[in-house]
Design a protein around this motif. Structure first.
Motif, PDB file in Angstrom:
ATOM      1  N   ASN A 112       0.810  -1.209   0.000  1.00  0.00           N
ATOM      2  CA  ASN A 112       0.000   0.000   0.000  1.00  0.00           C
ATOM      3  C   ASN A 112       0.846   1.262   0.000  1.00  0.00           C
ATOM      4  O   ASN A 112       0.338   2.347   0.219  1.00  0.00           O
ATOM      5  CB  ASN A 112      -0.969  -0.005   1.182  1.00  0.00           C
ATOM      6  CG  ASN A 112      -0.259  -0.054   2.517  1.00  0.00           C
ATOM      7  OD1 ASN A 112       0.946  -0.012   2.586  1.00  0.00           O
ATOM      8  ND2 ASN A 112      -1.027  -0.174   3.574  1.00  0.00           N
ATOM      9  N   VAL A 113       2.150   1.116  -0.201  1.00  0.00           N
ATOM     10  CA  VAL A 113       3.059   2.265  -0.249  1.00  0.00           C
ATOM     11  C   VAL A 113       3.596   2.376  -1.676  1.00  0.00           C
ATOM     12  O   VAL A 113       4.257   1.471  -2.167  1.00  0.00           O
ATOM     13  CB  VAL A 113       4.214   2.108   0.765  1.00  0.00           C
ATOM     14  CG1 VAL A 113       5.149   3.291   0.687  1.00  0.00           C
ATOM     15  CG2 VAL A 113       3.665   1.944   2.172  1.00  0.00           C
ATOM     16  N   GLY A 114       3.303   3.503  -2.310  1.00  0.00           N
ATOM     17  CA  GLY A 114       3.671   3.699  -3.704  1.00  0.00           C
ATOM     18  C   GLY A 114       5.084   4.206  -3.908  1.00  0.00           C
ATOM     19  O   GLY A 114       5.837   4.381  -2.951  1.00  0.00           O
TER      20      GLY A 114
ATOM     21  N   CYS B 278       2.668  -0.361   4.907  1.00  0.00           N
ATOM     22  CA  CYS B 278       2.591   0.388   6.151  1.00  0.00           C
ATOM     23  C   CYS B 278       1.334  -0.073   6.886  1.00  0.00           C
ATOM     24  O   CYS B 278       0.230   0.012   6.338  1.00  0.00           O
ATOM     25  CB  CYS B 278       2.522   1.890   5.878  1.00  0.00           C
ATOM     26  SG  CYS B 278       2.343   2.885   7.375  1.00  0.00           S
ATOM     27  N   ALA B 279       1.497  -0.566   8.114  1.00  0.00           N
ATOM     28  CA  ALA B 279       0.363  -1.093   8.883  1.00  0.00           C
ATOM     29  C   ALA B 279      -0.617  -0.003   9.294  1.00  0.00           C
ATOM     30  O   ALA B 279      -1.784  -0.280   9.544  1.00  0.00           O
ATOM     31  CB  ALA B 279       0.881  -1.823  10.116  1.00  0.00           C
ATOM     32  N   LEU B 280      -0.176   1.236   9.348  1.00  0.00           N
ATOM     33  CA  LEU B 280      -1.046   2.342   9.749  1.00  0.00           C
ATOM     34  C   LEU B 280      -1.958   2.793   8.610  1.00  0.00           C
ATOM     35  O   LEU B 280      -3.061   3.286   8.853  1.00  0.00           O
ATOM     36  CB  LEU B 280      -0.181   3.518  10.223  1.00  0.00           C
ATOM     37  CG  LEU B 280      -0.870   4.669  10.908  1.00  0.00           C
ATOM     38  CD1 LEU B 280      -1.594   4.195  12.162  1.00  0.00           C
ATOM     39  CD2 LEU B 280       0.142   5.736  11.277  1.00  0.00           C
ATOM     40  N   TYR B 281      -1.532   2.628   7.377  1.00  0.00           N
ATOM     41  CA  TYR B 281      -2.316   3.091   6.230  1.00  0.00           C
ATOM     42  C   TYR B 281      -3.715   2.473   6.151  1.00  0.00           C
ATOM     43  O   TYR B 281      -4.681   3.195   5.919  1.00  0.00           O
ATOM     44  CB  TYR B 281      -1.556   2.854   4.935  1.00  0.00           C
ATOM     45  CG  TYR B 281      -0.604   3.961   4.544  1.00  0.00           C
ATOM     46  CD1 TYR B 281      -0.296   4.995   5.414  1.00  0.00           C
ATOM     47  CD2 TYR B 281      -0.013   3.975   3.298  1.00  0.00           C
ATOM     48  CE1 TYR B 281       0.571   5.994   5.058  1.00  0.00           C
ATOM     49  CE2 TYR B 281       0.862   4.984   2.928  1.00  0.00           C
ATOM     50  CZ  TYR B 281       1.151   5.990   3.806  1.00  0.00           C
ATOM     51  OH  TYR B 281       2.003   6.996   3.435  1.00  0.00           O
ATOM     52  N   PRO B 282      -3.884   1.161   6.309  1.00  0.00           N
ATOM     53  CA  PRO B 282      -5.253   0.608   6.240  1.00  0.00           C
ATOM     54  C   PRO B 282      -6.166   1.176   7.316  1.00  0.00           C
ATOM     55  O   PRO B 282      -7.363   1.358   7.084  1.00  0.00           O
ATOM     56  CB  PRO B 282      -5.050  -0.899   6.440  1.00  0.00           C
ATOM     57  CG  PRO B 282      -3.645  -1.152   6.080  1.00  0.00           C
ATOM     58  CD  PRO B 282      -2.897   0.092   6.416  1.00  0.00           C
ATOM     59  N   LEU B 283      -5.606   1.463   8.497  1.00  0.00           N
ATOM     60  CA  LEU B 283      -6.420   2.023   9.576  1.00  0.00           C
ATOM     61  C   LEU B 283      -6.904   3.425   9.223  1.00  0.00           C
ATOM     62  O   LEU B 283      -7.989   3.847   9.635  1.00  0.00           O
ATOM     63  CB  LEU B 283      -5.617   2.065  10.874  1.00  0.00           C
ATOM     64  CG  LEU B 283      -5.156   0.716  11.432  1.00  0.00           C
ATOM     65  CD1 LEU B 283      -4.260   0.921  12.635  1.00  0.00           C
ATOM     66  CD2 LEU B 283      -6.348  -0.127  11.799  1.00  0.00           C
ATOM     67  N   LEU B 284      -6.089   4.159   8.457  1.00  0.00           N
ATOM     68  CA  LEU B 284      -6.429   5.524   8.069  1.00  0.00           C
ATOM     69  C   LEU B 284      -7.094   5.593   6.696  1.00  0.00           C
ATOM     70  O   LEU B 284      -7.488   6.669   6.248  1.00  0.00           O
ATOM     71  CB  LEU B 284      -5.164   6.394   8.073  1.00  0.00           C
ATOM     72  CG  LEU B 284      -4.433   6.511   9.422  1.00  0.00           C
ATOM     73  CD1 LEU B 284      -3.123   7.261   9.252  1.00  0.00           C
ATOM     74  CD2 LEU B 284      -5.313   7.192  10.446  1.00  0.00           C
ATOM     75  N   GLY B 285      -7.180   4.453   6.027  1.00  0.00           N
ATOM     76  CA  GLY B 285      -7.791   4.427   4.695  1.00  0.00           C
ATOM     77  C   GLY B 285      -6.929   5.049   3.617  1.00  0.00           C
ATOM     78  O   GLY B 285      -7.441   5.580   2.641  1.00  0.00           O
ATOM     79  N   ILE B 286      -5.632   4.971   3.792  1.00  0.00           N
ATOM     80  CA  ILE B 286      -4.691   5.566   2.835  1.00  0.00           C
ATOM     81  C   ILE B 286      -4.047   4.456   2.013  1.00  0.00           C
ATOM     82  O   ILE B 286      -3.718   3.388   2.533  1.00  0.00           O
ATOM     83  CB  ILE B 286      -3.609   6.378   3.571  1.00  0.00           C
ATOM     84  CG1 ILE B 286      -4.231   7.517   4.373  1.00  0.00           C
ATOM     85  CG2 ILE B 286      -2.570   6.911   2.595  1.00  0.00           C
ATOM     86  CD1 ILE B 286      -3.259   8.239   5.282  1.00  0.00           C
ATOM     87  N   ASN B 287      -3.856   4.704   0.740  1.00  0.00           N
ATOM     88  CA  ASN B 287      -3.139   3.785  -0.136  1.00  0.00           C
ATOM     89  C   ASN B 287      -2.454   4.626  -1.205  1.00  0.00           C
ATOM     90  O   ASN B 287      -3.108   5.227  -2.045  1.00  0.00           O
ATOM     91  CB  ASN B 287      -4.090   2.779  -0.774  1.00  0.00           C
ATOM     92  CG  ASN B 287      -3.356   1.741  -1.580  1.00  0.00           C
ATOM     93  OD1 ASN B 287      -2.154   1.838  -1.803  1.00  0.00           O
ATOM     94  ND2 ASN B 287      -4.078   0.724  -2.003  1.00  0.00           N
TER      95      ASN B 287
END
Length: 62
Positions: free
Chosen positions: A4-6, A47-56
């Motif tokens: 999920n990290v570009g 990044c494990a925090l991205y799914p919690l924040l809805g970021i990709n």
């Protein structure tokens, strides 16, 4: 584990992580070892925090 990290995000994470680790190795503060986190997430691409924040930041594949 789906990435999920570009591209640009990964490069920035690796550069910042290496800079912080280098600072810690040169006698910087102990908290500079936190650079391991962005370096690891940049190298793995997740990044494990991205799914919690809805970021990709990873571009979607068609």
């Amino acid at each position: 584990m789906k990435q999920n990290v570009g591209g640009i995000d990964r490069v920035l994470r690796i550069v910042v992580g290496l800079a912080l680790i280098a600072w810690a190795l040169m006698g910087g503060p102990v908290w500079a070892w936190i650079g391991i986190v962005p370096l690891g997430t940049g190298l793995v691409g997740f990044c494990a925090l991205y799914p919690l924040l809805g970021i990709n930041t990873c571009p979607s594949k068609k």
